[in-house]
Enzyme design. Structure first.
Site, PDB file in Angstrom:
ATOM      1  N   LYS A  79       0.810  -1.216   0.000  1.00  0.00           N
ATOM      2  CA  LYS A  79       0.000   0.000   0.000  1.00  0.00           C
ATOM      3  C   LYS A  79       0.853   1.281   0.000  1.00  0.00           C
ATOM      4  O   LYS A  79       0.424   2.313  -0.502  1.00  0.00           O
ATOM      5  CB  LYS A  79      -0.944   0.020   1.213  1.00  0.00           C
ATOM      6  CG  LYS A  79      -1.939  -1.131   1.278  1.00  0.00           C
ATOM      7  CD  LYS A  79      -3.017  -0.977   0.256  1.00  0.00           C
ATOM      8  CE  LYS A  79      -4.174  -1.955   0.346  1.00  0.00           C
ATOM      9  NZ  LYS A  79      -4.039  -3.169   1.097  1.00  0.00           N
ATOM     10  N   GLU A 101     -10.026   5.342   3.050  1.00  0.00           N
ATOM     11  CA  GLU A 101     -10.768   4.227   3.622  1.00  0.00           C
ATOM     12  C   GLU A 101      -9.750   3.138   3.942  1.00  0.00           C
ATOM     13  O   GLU A 101      -8.680   3.102   3.335  1.00  0.00           O
ATOM     14  CB  GLU A 101     -11.784   3.694   2.613  1.00  0.00           C
ATOM     15  CG  GLU A 101     -11.214   2.777   1.508  1.00  0.00           C
ATOM     16  CD  GLU A 101     -10.220   3.448   0.572  1.00  0.00           C
ATOM     17  OE1 GLU A 101     -10.367   4.657   0.336  1.00  0.00           O
ATOM     18  OE2 GLU A 101      -9.309   2.761   0.079  1.00  0.00           O
ATOM     19  N   SER A 355       2.057  -9.809  -0.822  1.00  0.00           N
ATOM     20  CA  SER A 355       1.685  -8.391  -0.729  1.00  0.00           C
ATOM     21  C   SER A 355       1.910  -7.769   0.639  1.00  0.00           C
ATOM     22  O   SER A 355       2.037  -6.547   0.747  1.00  0.00           O
ATOM     23  CB  SER A 355       0.222  -8.214  -1.141  1.00  0.00           C
ATOM     24  OG  SER A 355      -0.606  -9.093  -0.401  1.00  0.00           O
TER      25      SER A 355
HETATM   26  C1  LIG Z   1      -5.017  -4.274   1.156  1.00  0.00           C
HETATM   27  C2  LIG Z   1      -4.293  -5.543   0.976  1.00  0.00           C
HETATM   28  C3  LIG Z   1      -4.639  -6.436  -0.067  1.00  0.00           C
HETATM   29  C4  LIG Z   1      -5.809  -6.248  -0.958  1.00  0.00           C
HETATM   30  O1  LIG Z   1      -5.772  -5.109  -1.766  1.00  0.00           O
HETATM   31  P1  LIG Z   1      -5.418  -5.165  -3.296  1.00  0.00           P
HETATM   32  O2  LIG Z   1      -5.791  -3.818  -3.779  1.00  0.00           O
HETATM   33  O3  LIG Z   1      -6.232  -6.255  -3.916  1.00  0.00           O
HETATM   34  O4  LIG Z   1      -3.972  -5.440  -3.410  1.00  0.00           O
HETATM   35  C5  LIG Z   1      -3.842  -7.549  -0.249  1.00  0.00           C
HETATM   36  N1  LIG Z   1      -2.804  -7.814   0.552  1.00  0.00           N
HETATM   37  C6  LIG Z   1      -2.460  -6.991   1.580  1.00  0.00           C
HETATM   38  C7  LIG Z   1      -1.305  -7.353   2.428  1.00  0.00           C
HETATM   39  C8  LIG Z   1      -3.185  -5.839   1.821  1.00  0.00           C
HETATM   40  O5  LIG Z   1      -2.846  -5.030   2.819  1.00  0.00           O
END
Ligand SMILES: *Cc1c(COP(=O)(O)O)cnc(C)c1O
Length: 369
Positions: A79, A101, A355
């Protein structure tokens, strides 16, 4: 940029000038070397890019499975890539108040972080169910100087938090930038967020070519709103032999079981009934618990360039535990969905988008196990 029948701007008239201004500001920024240089500097000296690629030898012994380690980025998830980019953009536009948000709280933390770094006022909307599930992130945002406003209606998760953030933006549009956390919302947001996240895919492509001297057979990532997946996919869109695989939560499969509808300012594939009434999503991971998805993913699904699968809460928990014990990495529950499907893919060389890290999910995981 156009996503076929998807995308667009389904917003009240009062927001159109702000979206026009954002679009102009974004085009100017992209054409400005000083914008790119400042962002590059922040990403390398503050955020910790490039993030490494890790071969997960014990997790998937019969394959060559690489993890793109966004969990190692400052604040613990991808993010921050978009939060930093939008903060530089907001300052160019003269906005010093930010609303956002958040679901899992990772976007709220990233936003609170950049607001502290840039000296912006910061208000984050979060559903009260998510505040319960992601307590440590709520506390982090407070320590970073942000105001977290709990949202106590509907499913009390990301969908309602997003609606509240949009309401705030409409009221304060002169002074405020809405810092969206995923590749969703009215144009030009999906395009801005995808471009800011595509650093993940650009790096990963170079890194895997350097160690393997070939491209992966498959690239796989979890999909909530879809930003970490789109950022990774963008590195490989033109490489037609590379399979692009998105993994949704089984209870929030906007692409797998949704229909074309409008949600939060854009037309996309949405969990909705025949009348367009939005259905509730359910997932163990707050970051995937959203009934919509970015319009570019709906477009990639229809065109056949990307494919989308699902993983259940139990499969994600198993993926979480297996990665923890085989590699010494606690993943966030969101990418644990991608890990669950990755091992079964009919491919040998695989790139998985990791992620984020799992610290925020410990309470939820311990309760379930
Ligand atoms: C917010 C988040 C997601 C989901 O958001 P995307 O926009 O689909 O990437 C996935 N993994 C993590 C670790 C997150 O914080």
């Amino acid at each position: 940029m156009s996503f076929g029948d998807y995308g667009g701007r389904y917003v009240p008239e009062t927001l159109i000038p702000a979206l026009d201004e954002l679009e102009r500001g974004w085009r100017d920024a992209l054409a400005d070397d000083s914008f790119r240089a400042e962002l590059h500097n922040l990403l390398t000296t503050y955020a910790g890019r490039p993030t490494p690629l890790t071969l997960a030898e014990r997790f998937a012994p019969s394959k060559r499975l690489y993890l793109k380690r966004e969990d190692l980025l400052h604040t613990g998830a991808h993010k921050l890539n978009t939060a930093l980019g939008q903060a530089v953009l907001a300052r160019r536009l003269g906005k010093r108040r930010i609303v956002a948000e958040t679901g899992a709280g990772q976007h709220g933390v990233a936003t609170a972080t950049v607001c502290a770094r840039f000296g912006f006022e910061c208000v984050v909307y979060m559903g009260e169910e998510d505040m319960r599930r992601q307590r440590p992130n709520v506390e982090r945002m407070g320590l970073l100087g942000a105001e977290v406003r709990g949202v106590d209606f509907g499913t009390r998760t990301l969908k309602e938090a997003t609606s509240e953030a949009i309401r705030d933006w409409i009221t304060n549009v002169e002074t405020t930038h809405y810092l969206i956390g995923s590749c969703v919302g009215p144009a030009p947001y999906p395009e801005i967020v995808a471009e800011l996240q595509s650093v993940i895919g650009r790096e990963a492509r170079e890194q895997i070519l350097a160690v393997e001297q070939r491209l992966p057979e498959a690239v796989i990532a979890c999909v909530g709103g879809g930003s970490n997946a789109i950022g990774l996919f963008h590195g490989f869109l033109e490489d037609e032999d590379v399979r692009l695989v998105g993994v949704e939560a089984a209870g929030a499969a906007s692409l797998g079981s949704g229909r074309a509808a409008v949600l939060h300012g854009a037309r996309s594939s949405v969990l909705a009934d025949e009348d367009g009434q939005i259905a509730d999503a359910h997932s163990i991971s707050a970051g995937l618990d959203y009934p919509g998805v970015g319009p570019e993913h709906a477009f990639l699904r229809d065109s056949g360039r990307a494919e989308y699968q699902v993983a259940t809460d139990e499969e994600a928990l198993a993926g979480f535990q297996d990665l923890a014990r085989s590699e010494g990495i606690l993943p966030a529950l969101e990418p644990a969905h991608a890990l669950a499907r990755a091992r079964e893919l009919d491919a040998e060389l695989i790139l998985v988008g990791l992620s984020g890290r799992g610290d925020k999910d410990l309470a939820e995981v311990l309760e379930r196990l």
